[in-house]
Design an enzyme around this catalytic site. Sequence first.
Site, PDB file in Angstrom:
ATOM      1  N   ILE A  90      -3.736   0.123  -3.086  1.00 53.66           N
ATOM      2  CA  ILE A  90      -4.038  -1.396  -3.108  1.00 53.66           C
ATOM      3  C   ILE A  90      -5.652  -1.486  -2.778  1.00 53.66           C
ATOM      4  O   ILE A  90      -5.905  -1.475  -1.645  1.00 53.66           O
ATOM      5  CB  ILE A  90      -3.199  -2.151  -2.460  1.00 53.66           C
ATOM      6  CG1 ILE A  90      -1.765  -2.136  -2.614  1.00 53.66           C
ATOM      7  CG2 ILE A  90      -3.869  -3.717  -2.302  1.00 53.66           C
ATOM      8  CD1 ILE A  90      -1.246  -2.692  -3.957  1.00 53.66           C
TER       9      ILE A  90
ATOM     10  N   ASP B  70     -12.459   4.277  -3.568  1.00 57.06           N
ATOM     11  CA  ASP B  70     -12.945   2.849  -3.981  1.00 57.06           C
ATOM     12  C   ASP B  70     -14.081   2.877  -5.012  1.00 57.06           C
ATOM     13  O   ASP B  70     -14.518   1.895  -5.275  1.00 57.06           O
ATOM     14  CB  ASP B  70     -13.799   2.206  -2.689  1.00 57.06           C
ATOM     15  CG  ASP B  70     -12.684   1.991  -1.513  1.00 57.06           C
ATOM     16  OD1 ASP B  70     -11.650   1.521  -1.917  1.00 57.06           O
ATOM     17  OD2 ASP B  70     -13.033   2.093  -0.351  1.00 57.06           O
TER      18      ASP B  70
ATOM     19  N   ASP C 258       0.783  -1.221  -0.023  1.00 58.79           N
ATOM     20  CA  ASP C 258       0.045   0.108   0.057  1.00 58.79           C
ATOM     21  C   ASP C 258       0.721   1.269  -0.048  1.00 58.79           C
ATOM     22  O   ASP C 258       0.547   2.210  -0.748  1.00 58.79           O
ATOM     23  CB  ASP C 258      -0.856  -0.026   1.114  1.00 58.79           C
ATOM     24  CG  ASP C 258      -1.745  -1.010   1.321  1.00 58.79           C
ATOM     25  OD1 ASP C 258      -3.002  -0.911   0.943  1.00 58.79           O
ATOM     26  OD2 ASP C 258      -1.412  -2.321   1.530  1.00 58.79           O
TER      27      ASP C 258
ATOM     28  N   LYS D 237     -14.300  -6.029  -9.388  1.00 62.06           N
ATOM     29  CA  LYS D 237     -15.606  -6.287 -10.131  1.00 62.06           C
ATOM     30  C   LYS D 237     -15.989  -5.115 -10.857  1.00 62.06           C
ATOM     31  O   LYS D 237     -16.843  -5.685 -11.874  1.00 62.06           O
ATOM     32  CB  LYS D 237     -16.602  -5.833  -8.614  1.00 62.06           C
ATOM     33  CG  LYS D 237     -16.272  -6.925  -7.454  1.00 62.06           C
ATOM     34  CD  LYS D 237     -17.170  -6.987  -6.429  1.00 62.06           C
ATOM     35  CE  LYS D 237     -16.992  -5.846  -5.466  1.00 62.06           C
ATOM     36  NZ  LYS D 237     -15.834  -5.992  -4.502  1.00 62.06           N
TER      37      LYS D 237
ATOM     38  N   THR E 258      -6.810  -5.218  -0.446  1.00 59.34           N
ATOM     39  CA  THR E 258      -5.638  -5.457   0.442  1.00 59.34           C
ATOM     40  C   THR E 258      -6.025  -7.126   0.840  1.00 59.34           C
ATOM     41  O   THR E 258      -4.907  -7.796   0.715  1.00 59.34           O
ATOM     42  CB  THR E 258      -5.480  -4.627   1.510  1.00 59.34           C
ATOM     43  OG1 THR E 258      -5.183  -3.233   1.083  1.00 59.34           O
ATOM     44  CG2 THR E 258      -4.064  -5.217   2.078  1.00 59.34           C
TER      45      THR E 258
ATOM     46  N   ARG F 139     -23.792  -2.708  -3.651  1.00 60.56           N
ATOM     47  CA  ARG F 139     -23.104  -2.600  -2.163  1.00 60.56           C
ATOM     48  C   ARG F 139     -23.892  -2.224  -1.298  1.00 60.56           C
ATOM     49  O   ARG F 139     -24.740  -1.182  -1.424  1.00 60.56           O
ATOM     50  CB  ARG F 139     -21.841  -1.614  -2.387  1.00 60.56           C
ATOM     51  CG  ARG F 139     -20.613  -2.205  -2.625  1.00 60.56           C
ATOM     52  CD  ARG F 139     -19.537  -1.126  -2.633  1.00 60.56           C
ATOM     53  NE  ARG F 139     -18.609  -1.116  -1.518  1.00 60.56           N
ATOM     54  CZ  ARG F 139     -17.540  -2.162  -1.433  1.00 60.56           C
ATOM     55  NH1 ARG F 139     -17.598  -3.044  -2.341  1.00 60.56           N
ATOM     56  NH2 ARG F 139     -16.912  -1.977  -0.348  1.00 60.56           N
TER      57      ARG F 139
HETATM   58  P1  AMP Z   1     -14.644  -4.654  -1.546  1.00 58.28           P
HETATM   59  O1  AMP Z   1     -13.521  -5.909  -1.650  1.00 58.28           O
HETATM   60  O2  AMP Z   1     -15.406  -4.675  -2.677  1.00 58.28           O
HETATM   61  O3  AMP Z   1     -15.309  -5.041  -0.158  1.00 58.28           O
HETATM   62  O4  AMP Z   1     -13.924  -3.336  -1.443  1.00 58.28           O
HETATM   63  C1  AMP Z   1     -12.688  -2.929  -0.708  1.00 58.28           C
HETATM   64  C2  AMP Z   1     -12.730  -1.696   0.069  1.00 58.28           C
HETATM   65  O5  AMP Z   1     -14.011  -1.700   1.082  1.00 58.28           O
HETATM   66  C3  AMP Z   1     -11.846  -1.569   0.910  1.00 58.28           C
HETATM   67  O6  AMP Z   1     -10.782  -0.647   0.158  1.00 58.28           O
HETATM   68  C4  AMP Z   1     -12.471  -0.360   1.964  1.00 58.28           C
HETATM   69  O7  AMP Z   1     -12.001   0.587   1.813  1.00 58.28           O
HETATM   70  C5  AMP Z   1     -13.882  -0.719   1.667  1.00 58.28           C
HETATM   71  N1  AMP Z   1     -14.569  -0.775   3.290  1.00 58.28           N
HETATM   72  C6  AMP Z   1     -13.859  -0.974   4.358  1.00 58.28           C
HETATM   73  N2  AMP Z   1     -14.867  -1.004   5.120  1.00 58.28           N
HETATM   74  C7  AMP Z   1     -15.970  -1.192   4.752  1.00 58.28           C
HETATM   75  C8  AMP Z   1     -17.380  -1.293   5.164  1.00 58.28           C
HETATM   76  N3  AMP Z   1     -17.650  -1.034   6.375  1.00 58.28           N
HETATM   77  N4  AMP Z   1     -18.396  -1.134   4.376  1.00 58.28           N
HETATM   78  C9  AMP Z   1     -18.081  -0.884   2.926  1.00 58.28           C
HETATM   79  N5  AMP Z   1     -17.007  -0.871   2.292  1.00 58.28           N
HETATM   80  C10 AMP Z   1     -15.820  -0.971   3.345  1.00 58.28           C
HETATM   81 MG    MG Z   2      -9.993   0.152  -1.363  1.00 53.09          MG
END
Ligand code: AMP
Ligand code: MG
Length: 346
Positions: A128, A288, A48, A261, A131, A275
């Site tokens: 990243i 994001d 990162d 995605k 992560t 989401r």
């Molecule tokens: P994903 O793999 O689509 O869940 O995306 C990862 C991203 O989700 C990370 O880069 C975070 O910034 C974000 N993230 C972190 N915590 C949360 C949460 N509580 N709700 C939704 N997204 C989150």
């Molecule tokens: Mg992210």
Amino acid sequence: MHVDALGPIVMVASEVVRDATRFMRGAEPSAIAYTFTKANGSPVTVADFVVQAFVASRLGRHFPEDPVVAEEDASALRADAPSEVGDQVLRLVRQLLPGTGVEKEQLFAWIDRGRGVCGHRFWTLDPIDGTKGLLRGGQYVIALALVVDGTVEIGMVGCPRLSLTRASASQADVSDHGVLAAVEDGANGGVAIAVRNRGAWWMPLDGGRLTPLSVSSESSPAKTRALHSHESRHSDVAELHRVLRAIRSSAPPVLMDGQTKQVLLAAGAAELLMRIPIEPDYREAIWDQAAGALLVEEAGGRVTDLDGLPLDFTTGRNLLRNTGLIASNGLLHDAVLSVVRERSLR
Ligand code: AMP
Ligand code: MG
């Protein structure tokens, strides 16, 4: 078409993301050698910081006036991280930027360029994204976008572990309509590029021409293929299943990290990404969403929040006026929105 046809800003941004993506492909083991948890509970790796330092320094060289609004800052490295994390970050940044003779203070300053303010024009970076995917051996991306007056003008999603290839007849189950839709193991990687009002393309890391990305033309809601976060705490997967049942889709959602995605949606390999926040007050970070949203839109799809509103990039580091996300090929968007309303998800 080659990327230089898209103008000098796109060219610089694509080169920066391509170089960072290539680096990650070659350096994954050493880039995840040290991992720690930030104060907000999310994991962070050497990678990162390395990618943020690299991208911020290169953007600073080409666009010194432009702020960068990025996920990381150097405070975690200065304060929370064991010193070997900083040492490893420095070692890898020196590899990435040979001849710069960078020392720790310069490194921290590059990382802290990511503390920029969202003004009239700025870059937003997730060094990243996904992560946890990187650590799991799954997908992750490097996401960079240029926002001007609240509009995402350029989006880049660097994908070290993804290849998109022309779907052959034998891959018809992956996509029977997409131009590019197959995910390969042992991928060569590439960068998905979107430019407002120009289109969306896939640029393989190993060179070659850009291939246009276009969303799936599937119009039957019952045939919807959905994508969902791997992390069950990031979005309500049980509720997604209920939405899918309501539109009579039976295919189980494919789990995928970060803006991989949106790349797959733009490539026609799926029709829907949702989401649905578990914590009602969660507001998405701009890094994001910005690059991925433009990619889906320029590939012919549609992106809104759960209320059907467009994403509003004028509210700072987080999308304060939006809740959740629906990204689709456009054709089933209204059907999904009406289920969301019926189910009182909003
Ligand atoms: P994903 O793999 O689509 O869940 O995306 C990862 C991203 O989700 C990370 O880069 C975070 O910034 C974000 N993230 C972190 N915590 C949360 C949460 N509580 N709700 C939704 N997204 C989150
Ligand atoms: Mg992210």
